[in-house]
Enzyme design. Structure first.
Site, PDB file in Angstrom:
ATOM      1  N   SER A   1       0.861  -1.185   0.000  1.00  0.00           N
ATOM      2  CA  SER A   1       0.000   0.000   0.000  1.00  0.00           C
ATOM      3  C   SER A   1       0.893   1.228   0.000  1.00  0.00           C
ATOM      4  CB  SER A   1      -0.899   0.025   1.238  1.00  0.00           C
ATOM      5  OG  SER A   1      -1.547   1.278   1.384  1.00  0.00           O
TER       6      SER A   1
ATOM      7  N   TYR B   1      -1.688  -1.366  10.171  1.00  0.00           N
ATOM      8  CA  TYR B   1      -1.791  -1.456   8.710  1.00  0.00           C
ATOM      9  C   TYR B   1      -0.563  -0.842   8.054  1.00  0.00           C
ATOM     10  CZ  TYR B   1      -3.767  -1.073   4.016  1.00  0.00           C
ATOM     11  OH  TYR B   1      -3.986  -1.181   2.663  1.00  0.00           O
TER      12      TYR B   1
END
Length: 258
Positions: free
Chosen positions: A148, A162
């Site tokens: 990401s 995350y």
């Protein structure tokens, strides 16, 4: 040259393939002639997606929980019972958890880390025999890890696990790439930006938040299915046979803006 992006006849595995960018990549592979196995924990949604994609080609659903090694081993055994080799492994399954630093729970940290980073390592490890059976010097097997852009820069949101896990995906990709290249297995990663998915649902469904997010993207739009599918096809095909250990930021220029 016209066959550089050909993936017809290849066997692919896509984790988290029941929705979001996993389903987008699976669709791109199926439509271009690959035989695709998709997996996720929610069986009903997974089977529905496999049925939808099977109208375009060959897609098989195998429900699995990849958050633990036992679940990964069961999934690999199910694929191994059907295939003698796997040409493409896309480690896409992911989870997120947001909470203020004062309240961020251990269970949230562990859930995200188990799916986002541990599962990538052990899925790659357990699929090694099938990947080795596929790869050769002219046409390596492929592993694609989904990172990401939030593993590259601070998202500004309290998604600590995350961001940390996705940063780990980028480094793990480099490490695995150098170790597995001698087995004719190419390992690369994609770091998506703003795509419509379950993780971005709150943003997509809020006009104000969507406008704010798009204002940060030089291309002025969110990612489309063709963007992620096309990038995956490149990384799975002859066109990228000499690309090893790289992470492609697929974000419309978001992290490159001044």
């Amino acid at each position: 040259m016209k066959n550089l992006f050909d993936v017809s006849g290849k066997v692919a595995v896509v984790s988290g393939g029941s929705s979001g960018i996993g389903a987008m990549m699976a669709r791109g592979l199926v439509e271009n002639g690959a035989k695709v196995y998709i997996t996720a924990r929610k069986e009903e949604r997974l089977i529905a997606m496999a049925e939808e994609l099977s109208k375009l080609g060959e897609c098989i659903a195998i429900p699995a929980d990849l958050s633990n090694v036992a679940g990964i081993e069961d999934f690999v055994a199910a694929v191994s019972a059907r295939e003698s080799k796997v040409d493409i492994l896309i480690n896409n399954a992911g989870a997120n958890w947001a909470a203020p630093i004062e309240d961020f729970p251990e269970k949230g940290w562990d859930k995200v880390m188990d799916i986002n980073i541990k599962a990538i390592f052990f899925a790659t490890q357990k699929f090694l025999p099938l990947l080795k059976a596929s790869g050769n010097a002219d046409d390596p097997a492929r592993v694609i890890n989904i990172a990401s852009i939030n593993g590259i820069r601070n998202s500004g949101m309290p998604t600590y696990a995350y961001s940390a896990s996705k940063s780990g995906v980028i480094h793990l990709t480099e490490h695995l790439a150098t170790d597995l290249a001698s087995y004719h297995i190419n390992v690369n990663a994609i770091a998506p930006g703003f795509f419509p998915s379950n993780m971005t649902k709150q943003i997509v469904e809020n006009d104000g938040m969507t406008k704010m997010a798009l204002s940060q993207i030089p291309r002025g739009r969110m990612g489309a299915p063709e963007d992620i599918a096309g990038t995956a096809l490149y990384l799975c095909s002859q066109a990228s046979s000499w690309l090893v250990g790289q992470t492609i930021a697929l974000d419309g220029g978001m992290i490159s803006r001044p």
